[in-house]
Structure formats: C-alpha cells, structure tokens
Design a protein around this motif. Structure first.
Motif, mmCIF file in Angstrom:
data_model
loop_
_atom_site.group_PDB
_atom_site.id
_atom_site.type_symbol
_atom_site.label_atom_id
_atom_site.label_comp_id
_atom_site.label_asym_id
_atom_site.label_seq_id
_atom_site.Cartn_x
_atom_site.Cartn_y
_atom_site.Cartn_z
ATOM 1 N N ARG A 284 -5.717 -18.109 32.969
ATOM 2 C CA ARG A 284 -6.591 -19.187 33.435
ATOM 3 C C ARG A 284 -6.793 -20.220 32.326
ATOM 4 N NH1 ARG A 284 -9.689 -17.575 38.126
ATOM 5 N NH2 ARG A 284 -9.048 -15.488 38.687
ATOM 6 N N PRO A 285 -5.767 -21.023 32.069
ATOM 7 C CA PRO A 285 -5.884 -21.995 30.978
ATOM 8 C C PRO A 285 -6.884 -23.108 31.294
ATOM 9 C CG PRO A 285 -3.847 -22.336 32.180
ATOM 10 C CD PRO A 285 -4.474 -21.083 32.746
ATOM 11 N N ALA A 286 -7.585 -23.565 30.268
ATOM 12 C CA ALA A 286 -8.474 -24.724 30.407
ATOM 13 C C ALA A 286 -7.652 -26.001 30.344
ATOM 14 C CB ALA A 286 -9.525 -24.718 29.301
ATOM 15 N N GLU A 287 -6.590 -25.967 29.566
ATOM 16 C CA GLU A 287 -5.694 -27.121 29.398
ATOM 17 C C GLU A 287 -4.269 -26.676 29.668
ATOM 18 O OE1 GLU A 287 -6.492 -30.270 28.479
ATOM 19 O OE2 GLU A 287 -8.625 -29.822 28.317
ATOM 20 N N THR A 288 -3.536 -27.477 30.412
ATOM 21 C CA THR A 288 -2.124 -27.188 30.600
ATOM 22 C C THR A 288 -1.342 -27.895 29.498
ATOM 23 O OG1 THR A 288 -1.904 -29.052 32.108
ATOM 24 C CG2 THR A 288 -2.302 -26.892 33.094
ATOM 25 N N GLY A 289 -0.196 -27.387 29.196
ATOM 26 C CA GLY A 289 0.627 -27.978 28.149
ATOM 27 C C GLY A 289 1.009 -26.937 27.128
ATOM 28 N N SER A 290 2.012 -27.268 26.352
ATOM 29 C CA SER A 290 2.514 -26.351 25.330
ATOM 30 C C SER A 290 2.475 -27.022 23.968
ATOM 31 C CB SER A 290 3.938 -25.909 25.679
ATOM 32 O OG SER A 290 3.945 -25.199 26.897
ATOM 33 N N ASP A 291 1.359 -27.665 23.665
ATOM 34 C CA ASP A 291 1.181 -28.268 22.351
ATOM 35 C C ASP A 291 -0.061 -27.665 21.696
ATOM 36 O OD1 ASP A 291 -0.860 -29.418 23.820
ATOM 37 O OD2 ASP A 291 -0.171 -31.476 23.554
ATOM 38 N N GLU A 292 -0.256 -27.958 20.441
ATOM 39 C CA GLU A 292 -1.341 -27.338 19.688
ATOM 40 C C GLU A 292 -2.718 -27.660 20.268
ATOM 41 O OE1 GLU A 292 -3.254 -24.784 17.565
ATOM 42 O OE2 GLU A 292 -1.067 -24.880 17.543
ATOM 43 N N ALA A 293 -2.908 -28.861 20.796
ATOM 44 C CA ALA A 293 -4.204 -29.215 21.384
ATOM 45 C C ALA A 293 -4.514 -28.331 22.594
ATOM 46 C CB ALA A 293 -4.221 -30.688 21.777
ATOM 47 N N ALA A 294 -3.523 -28.105 23.457
ATOM 48 C CA ALA A 294 -3.722 -27.237 24.619
ATOM 49 C C ALA A 294 -3.936 -25.797 24.177
ATOM 50 C CB ALA A 294 -2.528 -27.334 25.564
ATOM 51 N N TYR A 295 -3.145 -25.338 23.209
ATOM 52 C CA TYR A 295 -3.320 -23.976 22.708
ATOM 53 C C TYR A 295 -4.729 -23.766 22.171
ATOM 54 C CZ TYR A 295 1.828 -23.535 22.775
ATOM 55 O OH TYR A 295 3.153 -23.489 23.132
ATOM 56 N N ALA A 296 -5.226 -24.715 21.364
ATOM 57 C CA ALA A 296 -6.556 -24.590 20.758
ATOM 58 C C ALA A 296 -7.642 -24.555 21.827
ATOM 59 C CB ALA A 296 -6.795 -25.736 19.781
ATOM 60 N N ALA A 297 -7.509 -25.364 22.874
ATOM 61 C CA ALA A 297 -8.511 -25.390 23.941
ATOM 62 C C ALA A 297 -8.511 -24.095 24.747
ATOM 63 C CB ALA A 297 -8.255 -26.574 24.862
ATOM 64 N N ASN A 298 -7.385 -23.411 24.818
ATOM 65 C CA ASN A 298 -7.282 -22.205 25.626
ATOM 66 C C ASN A 298 -7.694 -20.932 24.891
ATOM 67 O OD1 ASN A 298 -6.442 -23.572 27.917
ATOM 68 N ND2 ASN A 298 -4.322 -23.587 27.245
ATOM 69 N N ARG A 299 -7.834 -20.987 23.589
ATOM 70 C CA ARG A 299 -8.277 -19.814 22.813
ATOM 71 C C ARG A 299 -9.801 -19.834 22.795
ATOM 72 N NH1 ARG A 299 -4.046 -21.849 19.037
ATOM 73 N NH2 ARG A 299 -5.765 -22.758 17.865
ATOM 74 N N ARG A 300 -10.429 -19.114 23.770
ATOM 75 C CA ARG A 300 -11.865 -19.287 23.939
ATOM 76 C C ARG A 300 -12.525 -18.084 24.596
ATOM 77 N NH1 ARG A 300 -9.205 -20.951 28.343
ATOM 78 N NH2 ARG A 300 -10.263 -21.087 30.340
ATOM 79 N N ALA A 301 -13.854 -18.087 24.501
ATOM 80 C CA ALA A 301 -14.718 -17.187 25.272
ATOM 81 C C ALA A 301 -15.724 -18.085 25.988
ATOM 82 C CB ALA A 301 -15.432 -16.196 24.366
ATOM 83 N N VAL A 302 -15.890 -17.864 27.289
ATOM 84 C CA VAL A 302 -16.757 -18.711 28.102
ATOM 85 C C VAL A 302 -17.881 -17.855 28.686
ATOM 86 C CG1 VAL A 302 -16.862 -20.268 30.096
ATOM 87 C CG2 VAL A 302 -14.778 -20.151 28.706
ATOM 88 N N THR A 303 -19.115 -18.323 28.533
ATOM 89 C CA THR A 303 -20.282 -17.617 29.072
ATOM 90 C C THR A 303 -20.652 -18.226 30.413
ATOM 91 O OG1 THR A 303 -21.073 -17.237 26.824
ATOM 92 C CG2 THR A 303 -22.657 -16.936 28.610
ATOM 93 N N ILE A 304 -20.737 -17.377 31.444
ATOM 94 C CA ILE A 304 -21.052 -17.798 32.800
ATOM 95 C C ILE A 304 -22.339 -17.092 33.247
ATOM 96 C CG2 ILE A 304 -20.243 -17.893 35.200
ATOM 97 C CD1 ILE A 304 -18.396 -19.393 33.279
ATOM 98 N N VAL A 305 -23.330 -17.861 33.704
ATOM 99 C CA VAL A 305 -24.580 -17.284 34.208
ATOM 100 C C VAL A 305 -24.360 -16.826 35.645
ATOM 101 C CG1 VAL A 305 -26.967 -17.804 34.826
ATOM 102 C CG2 VAL A 305 -26.018 -18.671 32.688
ATOM 103 N N LEU A 306 -24.743 -15.574 35.922
ATOM 104 C CA LEU A 306 -24.540 -15.018 37.244
ATOM 105 C C LEU A 306 -25.773 -15.164 38.124
ATOM 106 C CD1 LEU A 306 -22.682 -11.728 36.294
ATOM 107 C CD2 LEU A 306 -21.714 -13.920 36.998
ATOM 108 N N SER A 307 -26.942 -14.959 37.574
ATOM 109 C CA SER A 307 -28.155 -15.063 38.398
ATOM 110 C C SER A 307 -29.336 -15.479 37.568
ATOM 111 C CB SER A 307 -28.462 -13.733 39.068
ATOM 112 O OG SER A 307 -28.642 -12.708 38.112
#
Length: 173
Positions: free
Chosen positions: A150-173
């Motif tokens: 589930r990439p945040a950014e598509t592409g195969s460049d360093e900017a896309a790679y950096a954006a996809n290396r992540r942890a995302v916090t989602i509120v459930l309730s």
C-alpha cells in the motif's frame, strides 16, 4: 535396490517436494476501520457541519503534528523527528483514553515480500512501543504490516521510496 532403500528414497522425495511448494501469495487484509465514529449526526467522518467531534479520527489528524512517522532505508528506529510526532500523538491519545488505534507499518518496493512485511511489522511495533512508553495502554493499540503493498507514493525514485517507508497511526473509535 531393496524395498527398504526404495521406501526411504520415496519418502525423502515426497518430503522435498512438499518443502519446495511456494505458498500462495496472499495480500494483507484491507485496513481495519472498526466501528465508525459517527458522533451525534451519523456522519462517519467525525465532523458535524463545520465542527470536528472530539476523539474522532478527524480530531486526531487536526490535533497532532502528523499521523505518519517516516524511517530510513532498512531502519525501524525512532529518530528525533519521529519522537516529536509520536509525542504529539501520545499527548492526544492520553487525552482520550477510550480511543483505540491501529498502527500500520509500510515499506518501499525494494526487498522481498517477506522481508518488507517483517520490516513493516518492526516499524509499526517501534511506534507502538514508543507510545506505550509515553503512557498509552498497549491494549488500545494494534499493529499491522502492509509491507510494500500500500504505497503512499507511486514511483521508483528516492522521493517515493522515502515517502513509503513509514508507520501510520489510524484512530478506530
């Protein structure tokens, strides 16, 4: 060849054949959204008109520095920038002790599927452990790794790679 030798060789061949099968590729499940935070209006966004319902995902994203922590290549350690983001998340979560969250771990497209799923899990657990150290109950937090699925950014460049290396916090309730 004797019958005993033939049976041993046949058993070994069957064992090797069973081990060589590839597991079917199974994608991780879709993000868990849990019960919708509908507020008093039945609106699942957590907003009533122009108001944001306190304790909702909309309130969380509005109140914290970011819901996303980024990581370096092949890393899952919490750097100073990530600490600042997680500190703001911990402050908000401690204000709303009944809110549950899911922390999603993500990777860029490089690496095997198995490696990326494991690295995404380590990233999500790093964020969870940091929040727990800041007083957020671990029982309120779940983690899931999506690897590179589930990439945040598509592409195969360093900017896309950096954006996809992540942890995302989602509120459930």
């Amino acid at each position: 060849m004797t019958l005993k030798t033939t049976l041993i060789l046949a058993t070994a061949a069957l064992a090797l054949a069973a081990c060589s099968k590839k597991r079917p590729e199974v994608l991780p499940p879709a993000p868990v959204t849990g019960p919708a935070d509908t507020g008093s209006t039945g609106n699942p966004t957590g907003q009533t008109g122009n108001e944001v319902v306190p304790g909702s995902n909309a309130d969380f994203t509005r109140s914290v520095t970011s819901n996303t922590v980024n990581f370096g290549l092949d890393q899952y350690d919490i750097d100073p920038q990530a600490r600042a983001i997680l500190d703001s998340q911990a402050e908000w979560l401690n204000r709303y002790p009944n809110v549950r969250i899911t922390i999603e771990g993500h990777c860029d497209e490089r690496g095997t599927r198995e490696y990326n799923l494991a690295l995404g899990d380590r990233r999500a657990n790093s964020a969870k452990n940091y929040l727990a150290a800041k007083g957020v109950s671990p029982s309120r937090m779940s983690v899931i790794s999506y690897g590179s699925e589930r990439p945040a950014e598509t592409g195969s460049d360093e900017a896309a790679y950096a954006a996809n290396r992540r942890a995302v916090t989602i509120v459930l309730s």
